[in-house]
Enzyme design. Structure first.
Site, short mmCIF file in Angstrom:
data_model
loop_
_atom_site.label_atom_id
_atom_site.label_comp_id
_atom_site.label_asym_id
_atom_site.label_seq_id
_atom_site.Cartn_x
_atom_site.Cartn_y
_atom_site.Cartn_z
N HIS A 1 0.84 -1.20 0.00
CA HIS A 1 0.00 0.00 0.00
C HIS A 1 0.87 1.24 0.00
CE1 HIS A 1 0.81 -0.41 4.29
NE2 HIS A 1 0.13 0.69 4.59
N HIS B 1 1.24 3.89 1.99
CA HIS B 1 1.76 4.62 3.14
C HIS B 1 3.27 4.57 3.04
CE1 HIS B 1 -2.15 4.18 5.68
NE2 HIS B 1 -2.10 5.33 5.04
N ASP C 1 -0.49 -4.07 6.57
CA ASP C 1 -1.17 -3.26 7.58
C ASP C 1 -2.68 -3.51 7.51
OD1 ASP C 1 1.37 -2.24 7.70
OD2 ASP C 1 0.75 -0.14 7.68
N ASP D 1 5.83 4.33 4.86
CA ASP D 1 6.70 3.35 5.54
C ASP D 1 6.76 2.02 4.77
OD1 ASP D 1 3.98 3.17 6.35
OD2 ASP D 1 4.50 1.99 8.12
N HIS D 2 6.04 1.95 3.64
CA HIS D 2 6.07 0.71 2.85
C HIS D 2 6.65 0.90 1.44
CE1 HIS D 2 3.71 -1.62 5.81
NE2 HIS D 2 3.42 -0.38 6.19
N HIS E 1 5.93 -4.80 12.32
CA HIS E 1 5.29 -3.48 12.15
C HIS E 1 5.02 -2.87 13.52
CE1 HIS E 1 2.38 -0.44 10.60
NE2 HIS E 1 3.14 -0.51 9.53
ZN LIG Z 1 2.70 0.78 7.88
ZN LIG Z 2 -0.33 1.68 6.53
#
Ligand SMILES: [Zn+2]
Ligand SMILES: [Zn+2]
Length: 301
Positions: A61, A63, A209, A65-66, A267
């Protein structure tokens, strides 16, 4: 062999020497990258992951942090003179962001990047020996999980029998995949006489997530190893739900309902310095649980 190496196990902000999400799946001699948080390249250098062996990248996805490490990694592949195709899988708008980054820098990649937008649940890659599929999880924005399955694991070579039959070690790799052998004097050695049956095919699911939702258990039913997020400890269930994340006991409940053999958790929220309680709480519900620790490779049993 099917294994996963953790490059990043943290959520949102890098903290306590933990990095945002990235994992490398090894399936026989293939490498697959799942998510590519900031710092993934550096982690690859540190843990000696060869970029050139990665031909498929899966982004769960959008976001940061990915995927904030993606443009850096792919640009480096170009600078290193890569020529083989690179397959990228992710939510549709990923390619707009990516192409804009290349355009403004006037960068032309030295290889072909093939983008596969994720639209439906199902198979993404299918080869003789393995397949990769995707499934939807329940996050604030569109978000996908991935399942890696061996289809036909290699047979085990019985080295004593093979040697007696006069088969050179250089041919063992062919034996693993079921080939017979002709000796120079014309004898035919059947594969079954020099190999033992393959172990059961293994499977690994990466659930990205997600908030707690029992449907996830149906999607990852019976896999050998499940990676599930545990952003928070169990006392913060309300916060977890509000932010579309899970707690330790929620992840464990999914693993239990799905009847997986092993659970990996990660995570972790940047607010936690120590992780011991994550493992402790998860194991109270699902004993075969382990922290996903950076630099460690977990072999799917
Ligand atoms: Zn995340
Ligand atoms: Zn996320």
């Amino acid at each position: 062999v099917l294994a996963v190496t953790i490059l990043g196990n943290n959520s949102a902000i890098p903290a306590f020497d933990r990095h945002p999400t990235a994992q490398v799946v090894t399936l026989d001699d293939h490498l697959f990258l799942i998510d590519c948080g900031e710092g993934t390249q550096t982690q690859m250098n540190k843990y000696k992951i060869r970029r050139s062996r990665i031909n498929h990248i899966f982004i769960s996805h959008l976001h940061g942090d990915h995927y904030f490490g993606l443009i850096g990694l792919v640009t480096s592949m170009g600078l290193l003179g890569r020529t083989q195709d690179l397959n990228l899988y992710g939510p549709g708008r990923l390619i707009d962001i990516f192409n804009l980054q290349l355009q403004v820098a006037d960068t032309n990649l030295s290889f072909k990047l093939i983008f596969h937008p994720l639209e439906n649940e199902g198979i993404l890659v299918k080869e003789n020996r393995y397949q990769v599929s995707c499934f939807r999880v329940f996050h604030r924005i569109e978000c996908w999980g991935f399942i890696f399955r061996q289809i036909r694991p290699p047979r085990r070579v019985n080295a004593d029998n093979a040697r007696l039959a006069g088969i050179p070690a250089a041919f063992y790799d062919h034996l693993k995949w079921g080939e017979d052998y002709e000796t120079q004097d014309g004898r035919h050695i059947t594969n079954v006489s020099v190999t033992d049956p393959a172990p059961k095919p293994k499977s690994y699911a990466y659930s990205a997530d997600t908030m707690y939702n029992p449907e996830v258990a149906l999607k990852v039913k019976d896999v050998d190893m499940l990676y599930h997020e545990t952003t928070y400890l169990k006392d913060l269930e309300e916060r977890a739900t509000k932010r579309y994340h899970c707690t330790t006991v929620q992840a464990a409940a999914i693993a239990k309902a799905a009847e997986v053999k092993q659970l990996l958790i990660g995570h972790f929220s940047s607010k936690y310095e120590r992780l011991d309680d994550f493992e402790k709480e998860t194991r109270e519900v699902f004993p075969n649980s382990y922290l996903a620790l950076e630099g460690v490779s977990y072999i799917v049993q």
